[in-house]
Design an enzyme around this catalytic site. Structure first.
Site, mmCIF file in Angstrom:
data_model
loop_
_atom_site.group_PDB
_atom_site.id
_atom_site.type_symbol
_atom_site.label_atom_id
_atom_site.label_comp_id
_atom_site.label_asym_id
_atom_site.label_seq_id
_atom_site.Cartn_x
_atom_site.Cartn_y
_atom_site.Cartn_z
ATOM 1 C CG ASP A 15 -2.092 1.066 1.205
ATOM 2 O OD1 ASP A 15 -2.464 1.449 0.227
ATOM 3 O OD2 ASP A 15 -2.810 1.100 2.215
ATOM 4 C CB CYS A 239 -5.412 4.698 -2.655
ATOM 5 S SG CYS A 239 -6.428 3.692 -4.107
ATOM 6 C CG ASN A 248 -2.999 2.135 6.444
ATOM 7 O OD1 ASN A 248 -3.101 1.738 7.447
ATOM 8 N ND2 ASN A 248 -3.764 1.644 5.327
HETATM 9 C C1 LIG Z 1 -8.272 -4.861 -11.906
HETATM 10 C C2 LIG Z 1 -7.630 -4.492 -13.300
HETATM 11 C C3 LIG Z 1 -6.415 -5.400 -13.840
HETATM 12 C C4 LIG Z 1 -8.882 -4.266 -14.332
HETATM 13 O O1 LIG Z 1 -8.427 -3.539 -15.390
HETATM 14 P P1 LIG Z 1 -9.192 -3.908 -16.980
HETATM 15 O O2 LIG Z 1 -8.425 -3.051 -17.728
HETATM 16 O O3 LIG Z 1 -10.624 -4.020 -16.657
HETATM 17 O O4 LIG Z 1 -8.620 -5.590 -17.117
HETATM 18 P P2 LIG Z 1 -8.853 -6.363 -18.708
HETATM 19 O O5 LIG Z 1 -9.358 -7.658 -17.927
HETATM 20 O O6 LIG Z 1 -9.783 -5.764 -19.371
HETATM 21 O O7 LIG Z 1 -7.393 -6.353 -19.030
HETATM 22 C C5 LIG Z 1 -6.772 -5.286 -19.294
HETATM 23 C C6 LIG Z 1 -5.297 -5.512 -19.550
HETATM 24 O O8 LIG Z 1 -4.565 -5.791 -18.321
HETATM 25 C C7 LIG Z 1 -4.074 -6.976 -18.300
HETATM 26 N N1 LIG Z 1 -4.420 -7.476 -16.795
HETATM 27 C C8 LIG Z 1 -5.534 -7.656 -16.357
HETATM 28 N N2 LIG Z 1 -5.459 -8.174 -14.985
HETATM 29 C C9 LIG Z 1 -4.383 -8.163 -14.884
HETATM 30 C C10 LIG Z 1 -3.275 -8.721 -13.570
HETATM 31 N N3 LIG Z 1 -3.992 -9.093 -12.500
HETATM 32 N N4 LIG Z 1 -2.072 -8.472 -13.932
HETATM 33 C C11 LIG Z 1 -1.659 -8.071 -14.954
HETATM 34 N N5 LIG Z 1 -2.125 -7.753 -16.041
HETATM 35 C C12 LIG Z 1 -3.404 -7.905 -15.928
HETATM 36 C C13 LIG Z 1 -4.674 -7.705 -19.540
HETATM 37 O O9 LIG Z 1 -3.773 -8.746 -19.577
HETATM 38 C C14 LIG Z 1 -4.938 -6.960 -20.347
HETATM 39 O O10 LIG Z 1 -3.596 -6.849 -21.136
HETATM 40 P P3 LIG Z 1 -3.516 -5.994 -22.530
HETATM 41 O O11 LIG Z 1 -3.920 -7.094 -23.179
HETATM 42 O O12 LIG Z 1 -4.065 -4.611 -22.470
HETATM 43 O O13 LIG Z 1 -1.988 -5.909 -22.701
HETATM 44 C C15 LIG Z 1 -7.017 -3.076 -13.180
HETATM 45 O O14 LIG Z 1 -8.063 -2.195 -13.169
HETATM 46 C C16 LIG Z 1 -5.983 -2.799 -11.994
HETATM 47 O O15 LIG Z 1 -5.015 -3.545 -12.219
HETATM 48 N N6 LIG Z 1 -6.025 -2.201 -11.141
HETATM 49 C C17 LIG Z 1 -5.194 -1.898 -10.303
HETATM 50 C C18 LIG Z 1 -5.889 -1.362 -8.987
HETATM 51 C C19 LIG Z 1 -4.901 -1.378 -7.920
HETATM 52 O O16 LIG Z 1 -3.974 -1.907 -7.828
HETATM 53 N N7 LIG Z 1 -5.399 -0.283 -6.882
HETATM 54 C C20 LIG Z 1 -4.647 0.095 -5.781
HETATM 55 C C21 LIG Z 1 -4.794 -1.267 -4.666
HETATM 56 S S1 LIG Z 1 -6.398 -1.080 -3.995
HETATM 57 C C22 LIG Z 1 -5.896 -0.111 -2.544
HETATM 58 O O17 LIG Z 1 -5.089 0.412 -2.471
HETATM 59 C C23 LIG Z 1 -6.967 -0.110 -1.477
HETATM 60 C C24 LIG Z 1 -6.714 -0.788 -0.344
HETATM 61 C C25 LIG Z 1 -6.776 -2.156 -0.684
HETATM 62 O O18 LIG Z 1 -5.282 -0.517 0.257
HETATM 63 C C26 LIG Z 1 -7.717 -0.365 0.741
HETATM 64 C C27 LIG Z 1 -8.114 0.958 0.819
HETATM 65 O O19 LIG Z 1 -7.314 1.755 1.553
HETATM 66 O O20 LIG Z 1 -9.203 1.385 0.156
#
Ligand SMILES: CC(C)(COP(=O)([O-])OP(=O)([O-])OC[C@H]1O[C@@H](n2cnc3c(N)ncnc32)[C@H](O)[C@@H]1OP(=O)([O-])[O-])[C@@H](O)C(=O)NCCC(=O)NCCSC(=O)C[C@@](C)(O)CC(=O)[O-]
Length: 302
Positions: A15, A239, A248
């Protein structure tokens, strides 16, 4: 009644570092994990298996997991948003995965590019496959106290997502105040909703300190007997999809509070401060922790 012992999950390597503008090498991330475990942390959120286009800072996920020299008794967790992420994570042998949803539709769309319902459908096979391999599944509910896009979020909205997570087999729920707007009584009201669906050992708090309320919110949870919290060494983080959100609550600050209350953590505050100083030096700034800075200045004066 206050718990006798509290488990802290240090989420700094994930995070914290996911939001850094400057590149942090995999070697430095690995060193941070080593220092955290040497300080006594028994739960460390190491990295995330998300799209490197969305969060480039976590693109070295497999390298970091491979570099960690594991200590028995330490649980290493990673964030996983979908099956693609799980497939990439499994060879790195996480002890636990974290699926992450939101109580706000707007945040769900911005963070993981789908609605709340769609996110649950994405998580369903992830949870099933992880559990089939004996990997514990934690769920994070973002924006449980407020959303940067939607504003107010009601306890009903939080409870709905908690229930959906429970229905698909998520074993632990983390209530996340993503933008740090929660205050103690509101936090307690939301925690009560989570406790309707999960036992107290499987409910945790994740409080960002944007408005300086995080330590008060931890205290409010302790009053309820909640005994698991996420925290971030040196207060690292934010984030990428919540503009202006700060890190955090600093692990050092929570440890100081807990030890002051006579609650055990198994964490050595001095070594923790060293870990925070190490990563802060890498980033070229001071720790965002009142306790760490007080300890460091006392040491300087000694
Ligand atoms: C969820 C997705 C992947 C959907 O993203 P998307 O674009 O909707 O996914 P998709 O299935 O259409 O795929 C698009 C592209 O992403 C690739 N892809 C698809 N999935 C993956 C994967 N797992 N690993 C690597 N690559 C991936 C996939 O292969 C494709 O690649 P391309 O064909 O364009 O080259 C995207 O929105 C994403 O990665 N978001 C990142 C979110 C994130 O990390 N946010 C920060 C963490 S959450 C947080 O901090 C909050 C928390 C937990 O701490 C609690 C709080 O405080 O609130």
């Amino acid at each position: 009644m206050f718990p006798q012992r509290v488990t802290l999950v240090d989420v700094g390597p994930r995070d914290g570092l996911q939001n850094e503008k400057q590149a942090v090498s995999a070697a430095h991330k690995v060193e941070l994990v080593h220092r955290l475990q040497a300080a006594g942390l028994r739960e460390i959120e190491v990295t995330s298996f998300v799209s490197p286009k969305w969060v480039p800072q976590m693109a070295d996920n497999a390298e970091v997991m491979a570099g960690v020299q594991r200590q028995p008794g330490v649980r290493y967790s990673v964030l996983v948003p979908n099956m693609k992420g799980l497939e990439a994570a499994l060879p790195t042998r996480p002890d636990e995965i974290v699926v992450f949803g939101a109580a706000s539709e707007a945040f769900s769309q911005r963070n993981i590019n789908c609605s709340i319902e769609e996110s649950i459908e994405r998580f369903r096979p992830v949870v099933e496959a992880a559990r089939a391999q004996g990997i514990k599944v934690r769920g994070a509910v973002s924006c449980a106290l407020g959303c940067p896009y939607q504003g107010e979020v009601s306890p009903d909205e939080v409870e709905r997502v908690v229930r959906l997570m429970k229905d698909i087999g998520v074993q632990h729920v983390g209530i996340a105040d993503t933008i740090g707007v929660g205050t103690p009584r509101r936090v307690q009201a939301v925690m009560e909703r989570a406790l309707k669906h999960y036992p107290i050992a499987e409910v945790s708090g994740h409080f960002h300190d944007t408005y300086g309320q995080a330590i008060g919110n931890v205290y409010a949870c302790l009053e309820m007997g909640i005994h698991t919290f996420d925290a971030s060494v040196a207060g690292l983080g934010g984030c990428p999809y919540a503009k202006g959100a700060t890190g955090n609550v600093a692990t050092e600050d929570v440890v100081f509070l807990l030890h002051g209350l006579g609650i055990e953590t198994g964490i050595d505050l001095d070594r923790l401060v060293d870990a925070g100083k190490f990563i802060s030096d890498v980033l070229g700034r001071k720790p965002v922790s009142r306790v760490a800075n007080a300890v460091l200045s006392r040491r300087g004066a000694a």
